[in-house]
Design an enzyme around this catalytic site. Structure first.
Site, PDB file in Angstrom:
ATOM      1  N   CYS A   1     -37.036  -2.972 -17.375  1.00 34.31           N
ATOM      2  CA  CYS A   1     -37.852  -1.787 -17.660  1.00 34.31           C
ATOM      3  C   CYS A   1     -37.227  -0.521 -17.089  1.00 34.31           C
ATOM      4  O   CYS A   1     -36.733  -0.498 -15.958  1.00 34.31           O
ATOM      5  CB  CYS A   1     -39.262  -1.987 -17.121  1.00 34.31           C
TER       6      CYS A   1
ATOM      7  N   ASP B   1     -42.605 -10.279 -16.431  1.00 36.89           N
ATOM      8  CA  ASP B   1     -43.847  -9.669 -15.963  1.00 36.89           C
ATOM      9  C   ASP B   1     -44.556  -8.918 -17.081  1.00 36.89           C
ATOM     10  O   ASP B   1     -45.784  -8.937 -17.179  1.00 36.89           O
ATOM     11  CB  ASP B   1     -43.552  -8.712 -14.806  1.00 36.89           C
TER      12      ASP B   1
ATOM     13  N   CYS C   1     -35.141  -9.674 -14.421  1.00 41.93           N
ATOM     14  CA  CYS C   1     -36.548  -9.317 -14.309  1.00 41.93           C
ATOM     15  C   CYS C   1     -37.018  -9.331 -12.858  1.00 41.93           C
ATOM     16  O   CYS C   1     -36.343  -9.852 -11.963  1.00 41.93           O
ATOM     17  CB  CYS C   1     -37.398 -10.250 -15.165  1.00 41.93           C
ATOM     18  N   ASP C   2     -38.205  -8.785 -12.636  1.00 35.87           N
ATOM     19  CA  ASP C   2     -38.670  -8.382 -11.306  1.00 35.87           C
ATOM     20  C   ASP C   2     -38.469  -9.419 -10.209  1.00 35.87           C
ATOM     21  O   ASP C   2     -37.899  -9.136  -9.162  1.00 35.87           O
ATOM     22  CB  ASP C   2     -40.156  -8.028 -11.364  1.00 35.87           C
TER      23      ASP C   2
ATOM     24  N   SER D   1     -47.771  -3.352 -10.585  1.00 34.41           N
ATOM     25  CA  SER D   1     -46.465  -3.147 -11.186  1.00 34.41           C
ATOM     26  C   SER D   1     -45.848  -1.872 -10.618  1.00 34.41           C
ATOM     27  O   SER D   1     -46.546  -0.964 -10.172  1.00 34.41           O
ATOM     28  CB  SER D   1     -46.619  -3.010 -12.699  1.00 34.41           C
TER      29      SER D   1
ATOM     30  N   GLU E   1     -50.110  -8.923 -10.689  1.00 34.70           N
ATOM     31  CA  GLU E   1     -50.017  -7.475 -10.852  1.00 34.70           C
ATOM     32  C   GLU E   1     -51.143  -7.008 -11.760  1.00 34.70           C
ATOM     33  O   GLU E   1     -51.604  -7.746 -12.628  1.00 34.70           O
ATOM     34  CB  GLU E   1     -48.670  -7.077 -11.453  1.00 34.70           C
TER      35      GLU E   1
ATOM     36  N   CYS F   1     -35.192  -8.489 -20.192  1.00 36.19           N
ATOM     37  CA  CYS F   1     -34.495  -8.258 -18.929  1.00 36.19           C
ATOM     38  C   CYS F   1     -33.358  -9.262 -18.712  1.00 36.19           C
ATOM     39  O   CYS F   1     -32.379  -8.968 -18.036  1.00 36.19           O
ATOM     40  CB  CYS F   1     -35.471  -8.362 -17.758  1.00 36.19           C
TER      41      CYS F   1
END
Length: 566
Positions: A200, A87, A128-129, A477, A451, A55
């Site tokens: 993702c 993640d 990323c997240d 997630s 998660e 990511c």
């Protein structure tokens, strides 16, 4: 710089002007800055680049483009990086406890770098997240002219003409455990699912937060959907660097943009795209940093009037690349705006309103089925629900996108840590009708509110996605699907009702009633909790212990409040 910007009082002058600042300037000159460079505004370009995750692995390239844009518009860019946790790589083991904690550290580190070096404005680039909300939280906290830009989605992998995402790999593990696929098939999926840089591919958390960033107006229109490897993304970063200089010149600040109305727009976007439940947690945190009062009730209010119109994975068929091909997030926003489901007067980083940004847009084709019309939606209302009941007095979150069964009642299978639940699933000890309870995984209890994708994907991979429920004070997630309820608050570690649940208790998840209940009387729950004692904390030193001592309820965004001054 224009005459107007030349007359601005810049924070950087505290470092670059005056004889007493000769030592400061000497340090800056050591990095090749000229007197002309020091006379210009200093602009932080903060990315979460690292080699820990696909990511973020390409963000150094994008940061360079943003720096070029800053320089072209008359500023002096200063690049720095923050951390970022993958993640996907941290999932399923102790490492996932660091993920949500990293959101706070990212916000803290960007804040500290900006304050320490007296930069005048900021571009944040994240992939990323948790790096997306962490970066936006920092902009809101600093309230210096700033703009966010997403690192971009990964392209889907391909195997036998089938588009793959990381979700398929996690679910393939469950399918292998159930004997549905061979080891060779599992390996083929692993080898082909992630073809290169980017976040993702489905409408999981990173792409949800990228979508939210556009709806908030804190990112350039059209910046959320282009893939990481496309030249379009380089151009977006260059334009972002130029645009931040316009914000500085006109003294437009993040809190002028991140208003209650903008956050309502973001909730509408989240519901329209069938986004990740993490969007709830992160919007609460962004609102907190922006000084905006936001509660879980606001999510339900907006959800009821917002149709789901984007057919995105995991509940639907398409990935972010497909959305980009048909017009990206501006297409979704235009449909919502035309239906009066967005506040068109909200200000954005362009200096224009949402309505002005969306005027005169031309989209590739009307013949597409990625984004439906508001009058003929996939669902007439949003599918990220807020549940309450005697198991979650403060609230819980359930995503119903693509889920057929609206409710379920079953016997509790209780686990006090994620690993134990995963082992039970792997051993086929979870059967149809069970409701898996995973507790002490909340913000304080985990700590870090892990998660549970490894568990939920294994359940789905065994063909039990519509037959088994889950209730946890942890998180899910964006790739999770099924009757999976997370963010249960109060969490078990602080004596929430979930701590009182015993093996075999009957639990009901009812999306139509927005309720989460255990078949126990109030008196019985209170009796059990009087006999309950909190377990010893997992960590007594270091970052996770510090986080556990400061973090708030998930119903408040799991933000960290400073300890009271004595």
């Amino acid at each position: 710089m224009s005459r107007r910007s030349a007359g601005l009082k810049l924070k950087s002058k505290d470092v670059t002007e005056g004889t007493e600042r000769s030592p400061n300037r000497a340090m800056l000159r050591a990095m090749g800055l000229s007197s002309e460079d020091l006379a210009r505004p200093l602009v932080g370009v903060a990315s979460t680049w690292n080699e820990a995750t696909p990511c973020n692995v390409h963000l150094d390239r994008l940061a360079e483009k943003a720096k070029q844009g800053v320089k072209a518009a008359g500023g002096t860019p200063r690049e720095f990086v923050s951390i970022a946790v993958s993640d996907g790589i941290a999932m399923g083991h102790e490492g996932m406890k660091s993920s949500l904690v990293s959101r706070e550290i990212i916000a803290d580190s960007i804040e500290l770098m900006m304050r320490a070096h007296a930069y005048d404005a900021c571009v944040t680039i994240a992939g990323c997240d948790k790096s997306l909300p962490g970066s936006i939280m920092a902009l809101a906290r600093l309230n210096l002219p700033g703009i966010f830009v997403y690192g971009g989605t990964i392209l889907p992998g391909m195997l036998d003409s089938r588009a793959l995402t990381i979700q398929d790999v996690f679910e393939a593990v469950g399918s292998y455990d159930a004997g549905k696929i061979t080891l060779q098939q599992l390996q083929e999926i692993e080898l082909n699912a992630c073809p290169g840089p980017g976040s993702c591919a489905g409408m999981y958390t990173a792409n949800t937060m990228a979508s939210i960033s556009e709806a908030l107006g804190i990112a350039l229109p059209g910046s959320g959907s282009p893939p990481a490897v496309y030249e379009t993304r380089d151009n977006i970063c260059f334009e972002t660097g130029k645009t931040v200089m316009n914000l500085l010149e006109n003294n437009i600040r993040p809190r002028d943009i991140l208003t209650f109305e903008a956050i309502e727009n973001a909730i509408s976007m989240m519901q329209a795209i069938g986004g990740s439940t993490n969007g709830v947690l992160h919007l609460l945190a962004i609102a907190h940093e922006a000084g905006v009062k936001l509660t879980l009730d606001d999510f339900e209010r907006v959800r009821k009037k917002t149709p789901q119109i984007a057919d995105m994975r995991p509940g639907g068929r398409y990935v972010m690349l497909d959305l980009d091909k048909v017009g990206g997030l501006p297409l979704v926003m235009k449909k919502l705006l035309d239906a009066k489901l967005l506040n068109g007067n909200a200000l954005t980083v362009t200096g224009k309103t949402v309505k002005q940004n969306l005027q005169n847009l031309n989209f590739p084709s009307t013949k597409q089925d990625v984004v439906a019309d508001v009058k003929n939606p996939i669902s007439s209302d949003g599918k990220v629900y807020i549940l309450r009941g005697n198991l979650a007095p403060e609230g819980a979150v359930l995503k119903m996108t693509g889920v057929k069964a609206p409710s379920m009642t079953g016997k509790a299978k209780v686990f006090n840590r994620e690993e134990d639940a995963f082992d039970a699933v792997s051993k086929r000890e979870i059967v149809a009708g069970d409701i898996v309870v995973i507790r002490y995984e909340g913000p304080k209890g985990g700590p870090g509110m892990r998660e549970m994708l490894a568990v939920t994907a294994a359940i789905a991979g065994q063909g039990l996605g519509e037959k088994v429920g889950m209730v946890t004070d942890g998180r899910f997630s964006g790739a999770t699907r099924g009757l999976m309820v997370g963010h249960v608050a109060p969490e078990a570690m602080v004596g929430g009702p979930i701590a009182a649940v015993k093996e075999g208790d009957r639990i009901t998840i009812d999306s139509s009633k927005r309720s989460l209940t255990v078949d126990l009387s109030k008196a019985e729950i209170e009796k059990r909790l009087r006999q309950w004692k909190p377990p010893a904390p997992h960590y007594t030193w270091g970052a996770l212990a510090k986080y556990a001592s400061l973090v708030s309820s998930s119903a408040k965004g799991a933000v960290c409040y400073p300890a009271k001054m004595v």
